[in-house]
Scaffold this motif. Sequence first.
Motif, PDB file in Angstrom:
ATOM      1  N   ILE A 161     -15.900  -7.881 -16.054  1.00 22.54           N
ATOM      2  CA  ILE A 161     -15.039  -6.722 -16.344  1.00 22.54           C
ATOM      3  C   ILE A 161     -15.902  -5.498 -16.640  1.00 22.54           C
ATOM      4  N   ILE A 162     -17.044  -5.709 -17.270  1.00 18.55           N
ATOM      5  CA  ILE A 162     -17.964  -4.578 -17.494  1.00 18.55           C
ATOM      6  C   ILE A 162     -18.448  -4.056 -16.139  1.00 18.55           C
ATOM      7  N   ALA A 163     -18.799  -4.997 -15.257  1.00 24.02           N
ATOM      8  CA  ALA A 163     -19.259  -4.605 -13.923  1.00 24.02           C
ATOM      9  C   ALA A 163     -18.183  -3.826 -13.175  1.00 24.02           C
ATOM     10  N   THR A 164     -16.919  -4.235 -13.363  1.00 26.92           N
ATOM     11  CA  THR A 164     -15.819  -3.527 -12.711  1.00 26.92           C
ATOM     12  C   THR A 164     -15.827  -2.053 -13.111  1.00 26.92           C
ATOM     13  N   PHE A 165     -15.984  -1.839 -14.432  1.00 28.90           N
ATOM     14  CA  PHE A 165     -15.969  -0.457 -14.923  1.00 28.90           C
ATOM     15  C   PHE A 165     -17.156   0.350 -14.386  1.00 28.90           C
ATOM     16  N   ILE A 166     -18.283  -0.323 -14.164  1.00 29.18           N
ATOM     17  CA  ILE A 166     -19.454   0.396 -13.625  1.00 29.18           C
ATOM     18  C   ILE A 166     -19.271   0.667 -12.129  1.00 29.18           C
ATOM     19  N   LEU A 167     -18.849  -0.377 -11.404  1.00 26.40           N
ATOM     20  CA  LEU A 167     -18.718  -0.242  -9.951  1.00 26.40           C
ATOM     21  C   LEU A 167     -17.629   0.765  -9.551  1.00 26.40           C
ATOM     22  N   ALA A 168     -16.691   1.004 -10.470  1.00 32.03           N
ATOM     23  CA  ALA A 168     -15.611   1.946 -10.161  1.00 32.03           C
ATOM     24  C   ALA A 168     -16.150   3.343  -9.894  1.00 32.03           C
ATOM     25  N   LEU A 172     -25.880   1.476  -2.261  1.00 34.02           N
ATOM     26  CA  LEU A 172     -24.928   1.863  -3.299  1.00 34.02           C
ATOM     27  C   LEU A 172     -25.155   3.310  -3.713  1.00 34.02           C
ATOM     28  N   LYS A 173     -24.046   4.086  -3.713  1.00 30.17           N
ATOM     29  CA  LYS A 173     -24.140   5.494  -4.100  1.00 30.17           C
ATOM     30  C   LYS A 173     -23.250   5.754  -5.298  1.00 30.17           C
ATOM     31  N   TRP A 174     -23.767   6.479  -6.296  1.00 27.47           N
ATOM     32  CA  TRP A 174     -22.921   6.825  -7.439  1.00 27.47           C
ATOM     33  C   TRP A 174     -22.144   8.078  -7.109  1.00 27.47           C
ATOM     34  N   VAL A 175     -20.816   8.021  -7.309  1.00 31.62           N
ATOM     35  CA  VAL A 175     -19.989   9.146  -6.877  1.00 31.62           C
ATOM     36  C   VAL A 175     -19.149   9.725  -8.007  1.00 31.62           C
ATOM     37  N   GLY A 176     -19.441   9.358  -9.251  1.00 28.65           N
ATOM     38  CA  GLY A 176     -18.674   9.895 -10.371  1.00 28.65           C
ATOM     39  C   GLY A 176     -17.217   9.483 -10.292  1.00 28.65           C
ATOM     40  N   GLY A 181     -16.430  -0.380  -4.398  1.00 29.55           N
ATOM     41  CA  GLY A 181     -16.301   0.684  -5.394  1.00 29.55           C
ATOM     42  C   GLY A 181     -14.859   1.101  -5.582  1.00 29.55           C
ATOM     43  N   TYR A 182     -14.187   1.357  -4.460  1.00 29.89           N
ATOM     44  CA  TYR A 182     -12.800   1.807  -4.490  1.00 29.89           C
ATOM     45  C   TYR A 182     -11.899   0.745  -5.119  1.00 29.89           C
ATOM     46  N   ALA A 183     -12.133  -0.525  -4.732  1.00 29.26           N
ATOM     47  CA  ALA A 183     -11.335  -1.622  -5.288  1.00 29.26           C
ATOM     48  C   ALA A 183     -11.539  -1.717  -6.794  1.00 29.26           C
ATOM     49  N   SER A 184     -12.770  -1.480  -7.252  1.00 29.35           N
ATOM     50  CA  SER A 184     -13.033  -1.538  -8.690  1.00 29.35           C
ATOM     51  C   SER A 184     -12.267  -0.452  -9.427  1.00 29.35           C
ATOM     52  N   ALA A 185     -12.135   0.713  -8.787  1.00 31.13           N
ATOM     53  CA  ALA A 185     -11.357   1.783  -9.414  1.00 31.13           C
ATOM     54  C   ALA A 185      -9.905   1.339  -9.582  1.00 31.13           C
TER      55      ALA A 185
END
Lengths: 341, 278
Positions: A78-85, A98-102, A311-315
Amino acid sequence: MQTLSVGVVIELLQIINYLLLNGVRQMKENMDIQPAKKRITKVKLKKKNSIERNESIAGALFVLPMLIGVSVIVLMPIIATFILAFADWKFVAGWDQLKWVGFQNFKDLLGDKVFVKSVINNAIFILTVPITMVVAIVLAVIIDKYVYMKDYFKVAFFMPYISSVVAIAVVWQVLFHPSQGPINQVLMSLGIENPPTWIADPNFALISVMLIHIWISIGFSLIIYIAGLQSIPKELYEAAEMDGANAWYKFRNITLPLVSPTSFFLLVTGIIATFKVFDLIAVLTAGGPMHSTTMLVWHLYKTAFINLEIGYASAIAVILFLFVFLITILQWIGQKKWVNY
Amino acid sequence: MNKTKIDFKKLIITIITFFCSIAFLLPFIWMLSTSFKIEADVFNFPIQWLPERWNAASNYKEVWFGDYPFYLYYWNSIKVAVLTTLVSCTVSSLAAYGFSKVRFPAGKWLFFIVLATYMVPPQASLVPQFLLFRSMGLFDSHLGLILLGSFSVLGTFMLRQFFMGIHTDLIEAAKIDGAGHWKIFWIIALPIVRPAVATYAILRFIWTWNDYQNPLIFLRTDSLYTIQLAMQKFTTINGEFYTLMMAAAVSAILPLLIVFIIGQKQVIEGIALGGVKG
């Protein structure tokens, strides 16, 4: 009376309370009682310490498997979910892609028609909860007081709940068959010329799925209600009968208020359960036709495991988490305010 | 009122409710009767509740020993459900004892962590779970599936309630006699809460048996499929053969129904207990 899963929440808050108080007390102890402690003889202290240490080791060993399991399987993910979002990343690509997109994923969600439709459908789906509850409480009162063969009725109405959703979905798929299915054949023989095509019709698909969901859930609510009814003291009804109260009056003024904790529990667990509906959608409609039955969990599944957009799924998962979290918090506040004990 | 005398009003309500229950169960009855029919008779109208032309043997043979042999998936499901139940009961009762009967300073903190995970809807952690299991080599294996179902917060919480019901004097007395926690757990505490463990075991078995989502995501190889996943694949392949689909559905539902009817009291009490604790 207290429900088990409400119990989990209450226990949590009590622990927070305890930990906060305890922290303060320990700090105080460190400041005040230090000299007193020194008076304890060395031998006693040693013995006490070793017992305490043994208790600690024993305790740790007992809870360790659960703790490791929960950390690895729930907590870390669940922590990873919040990061990957906050990332843009596809399954097939390596970690270096992997790109960080805010907050971009969350912004995209607002413009995502299927996501919005999913949220709306989830909201509509909540209607199944009160409907299930009304049917269940009427049945529960009848089965609890007015019939023979109680056990048969409990088993009969509980059958859909115990059966596999996949098998049930397959059966209903055939029952709902637009032209030849038994349901529409009956409707046509009753003189309805153009019966709805149910799961094939975008206007009726969600209603069809909701009907099946109600059919499945009634048994669960029924069992819980019967348990709730049995905890109401018989004397209350006897007293009302002596005053000449009729069945409706007793139901309205004794039964309903006294099962309100049960109703509240069913409302909350029912709403949370609607956020988890997956099997029915996956087997029966796959979110279609024309996204008319898409729901949050289904959209999440499709984004992650079919479109492979992690990433999108994690959001979406974060939003799902927040919805359920919000309901859980409301549950705790509501528990205090609305429930008559 | 005389007990042998039948209450007339009650009898009438029983009969009406009985017909309601039959109507409620019609989908099951239709499923069962269709699974015995030949394909051409499936959609006959008026509905033939008793098949005129029987084809049961051939339908069920196709389901159980055809291209998607159910006996294999049954074995997979039994394996996964039994092992998950065993591991889950062990882990949960150990933790429940540790959190209720062993006094250690970190206990409250750790229990807090375990309880907090209950707030997480399972699907919210699904994607990282998948990534993790794939990197650990647990993807597409029964072991992975078993591990996923083995750490139940609700199970731990439920059993802990029962362990807390055991009087502390009993534990203290055993300690004075020189028994360690392990011995106390095994010889004193566990036998007392055995009925609760049995109830939890039945519930866990049913939940695992009926689980579709985890097998769908964490299994890929046909021969590893559990019954629910196989049921769905079978339907996709045999979409035109309604008798076969219904025979498969009956096969998927029936064994659990038998388990349920045998353990009926425990299941219903367990569900009621899960909802309402006096």
